[in-house]
Write a protein that holds these residues in place. Sequence first.
Motif, PDB file in Angstrom:
ATOM      1  N   SER A 144       0.816  -1.209   0.000  1.00  0.00           N
ATOM      2  CA  SER A 144       0.000   0.000   0.000  1.00  0.00           C
ATOM      3  C   SER A 144       0.855   1.267   0.000  1.00  0.00           C
ATOM      4  CB  SER A 144      -0.927   0.001   1.216  1.00  0.00           C
ATOM      5  OG  SER A 144      -0.164  -0.003   2.410  1.00  0.00           O
ATOM      6  N   SER A 145       0.241   2.369  -0.420  1.00  0.00           N
ATOM      7  CA  SER A 145       0.942   3.655  -0.502  1.00  0.00           C
ATOM      8  C   SER A 145       0.330   4.703   0.413  1.00  0.00           C
ATOM      9  CB  SER A 145       0.897   4.179  -1.943  1.00  0.00           C
ATOM     10  OG  SER A 145      -0.450   4.399  -2.354  1.00  0.00           O
ATOM     11  N   LEU A 170      -1.225   7.937  -5.255  1.00  0.00           N
ATOM     12  CA  LEU A 170      -0.985   8.908  -4.206  1.00  0.00           C
ATOM     13  C   LEU A 170      -1.715   8.449  -2.951  1.00  0.00           C
ATOM     14  CD1 LEU A 170      -1.632  12.144  -6.290  1.00  0.00           C
ATOM     15  CD2 LEU A 170       0.579  11.494  -5.317  1.00  0.00           C
ATOM     16  N   SER A 171      -1.338   8.994  -1.815  1.00  0.00           N
ATOM     17  CA  SER A 171      -2.059   8.700  -0.577  1.00  0.00           C
ATOM     18  C   SER A 171      -3.456   9.302  -0.656  1.00  0.00           C
ATOM     19  CB  SER A 171      -1.310   9.296   0.614  1.00  0.00           C
ATOM     20  OG  SER A 171      -1.340  10.713   0.557  1.00  0.00           O
ATOM     21  N   PRO A 172      -4.384   8.867   0.214  1.00  0.00           N
ATOM     22  CA  PRO A 172      -5.729   9.466   0.216  1.00  0.00           C
ATOM     23  C   PRO A 172      -5.706  10.984   0.369  1.00  0.00           C
ATOM     24  CG  PRO A 172      -5.751   7.436   1.471  1.00  0.00           C
ATOM     25  CD  PRO A 172      -4.318   7.697   1.113  1.00  0.00           C
ATOM     26  N   LYS A 205      -5.628  16.600  -4.893  1.00  0.00           N
ATOM     27  CA  LYS A 205      -5.441  16.741  -6.339  1.00  0.00           C
ATOM     28  C   LYS A 205      -6.785  17.024  -7.014  1.00  0.00           C
ATOM     29  CE  LYS A 205      -3.541  14.146 -10.301  1.00  0.00           C
ATOM     30  NZ  LYS A 205      -4.732  13.901 -11.114  1.00  0.00           N
ATOM     31  N   TYR A 206      -7.812  16.300  -6.602  1.00  0.00           N
ATOM     32  CA  TYR A 206      -9.145  16.520  -7.163  1.00  0.00           C
ATOM     33  C   TYR A 206      -9.655  17.924  -6.833  1.00  0.00           C
ATOM     34  CZ  TYR A 206     -10.285  11.953  -9.110  1.00  0.00           C
ATOM     35  OH  TYR A 206     -10.329  10.837  -9.909  1.00  0.00           O
ATOM     36  N   ILE A 207      -9.404  18.361  -5.597  1.00  0.00           N
ATOM     37  CA  ILE A 207      -9.852  19.698  -5.191  1.00  0.00           C
ATOM     38  C   ILE A 207      -9.222  20.773  -6.075  1.00  0.00           C
ATOM     39  CG2 ILE A 207      -9.683  21.432  -3.349  1.00  0.00           C
ATOM     40  CD1 ILE A 207      -9.972  19.103  -1.338  1.00  0.00           C
TER      41      ILE A 207
END
Length: 481
Positions: free
Chosen positions: A271-272, A296-298, A304-306
């Motif tokens: 996991s990352s 990427l991590s959560p 990134k989406y924001i």
Amino acid sequence: MRKFDTKIQYLKYQVLREVAKHAFDGTLLESFNDIAKVIVKDKPTMRCCIYKERAIVAERIKLATGGDKSNPNVIEVIDIACDECPMGGFSVTDACRGCVAHRCEDVCKRGAISFDAEQKAHIDKDKCIECGKCAEVCPYGAILNFTRPCVRACKIKAISVSENKAAFIDNNKCISCGACVYQCPFGAICDKSYILEVIDLIKESKNNKNMNLYAVVAPSIASQFTYAKTGQVVQGIKELGFHKVVEAALGADIVAINEGRELVEKGKLTSSCCPAFVSYIKKSFPDLTDYVSNNLSPMATISKYIKEYDPNAKVVFIGPCTAKKSEIRTPRVRRYVDSAITFEELQALFDAREIEITTLGESELDDASYYGRIFARCGGLADAVAQSLKEQGLDKDFTLNGLSCDGIEECRTALLRLNKGVLPNNFIEGMACQNGCVGGAGCLTHTVKNKTITDNYGKEAAAQSITEAIKPLEEGGLFDD
């Protein structure tokens, strides 16, 4: 006074609160001595004299304002505060009866054991190699290993003792997990704070109508601020000046979907999500880096989406993790996350602005699914990946054999087996902190470790599936008012 686990935590909070107060008022640069006097009044309460106590507080103020800029590590040692612990190692206690058997002497291959006139044993530190054989054979258990708390807490052996007897952190080994920070009984090891960055962002957002400040909050928030409701904490964050509060757990939902696909493609994956675990692999098991998920991590995923949705966005992560402060400085993540603070620092911000969250109404926080929220505890990530495989129909031709590692020692064992090619599992969920994120060094309280709290918080989510949670993102309307 809030209920903190230790007086060290309370002292740390006091410094952060006073620094934040003056930073908001614009009087910080003139107030360092005043802050020390507020915290250390007319007489010492923790050290030998008022002068030393204030000198140590002055070093804490430096850490609260960003710490040593030349040191890339977010974990630093306050040398002046690290002078009370014994050097450590094996020592003979008063329980030694001066027996005739002298088993300790017989087992010592270095000749480090000697005896006084009363036949009491003594250990020559110059000869002792810390093998512990003498302690094992002593019939009275009179020989004990007095390992320093920080050394004992650091399971990756990144801490040693310098020539001046202070703790020394090897940055080439340290993964910024913060275990030593919480375990040091003198508070001599501390994480540097980026609270001033956050205050600057809050001020900027109030003066710049074109800038929107977002808070990305870790799901472990449900186990913190036990004196208030989670909705009141969220409202408190908005009262500080944040435009929106978004769940990092929504990023976890996205990661679960993507890691499920990546696992099927690669056949074996680690996991990352935990930055300390990823750092541990890169520093101690570099040959295994190809197994690390490319996701990427959560935290970084939702940030990134924001920023893709709102070009005027600035993002601050709020959670339990000191390693996140390192992660946000990495080239891959720093474009998405502008700063990060812990729950300890969030409490200091509330009180610096005199925001009593128990008097506030509740603000809804319902972006993620049950599966995204349970990333906060060990085993939750693996459960979410299993669910993502099911929702995507990938479980028909692929069988998940996951291994959830609770703490860095279990991570080490799993990685050693993976490195030797004898690990039967095809997915490793690595959590550097015991119990997962709910045991992070930056928690407001470390006493709440029951996974039921996290699971119940997950069950409160409106979305019944991962797919349902991320659907608004795909439609582009998640952050609409």
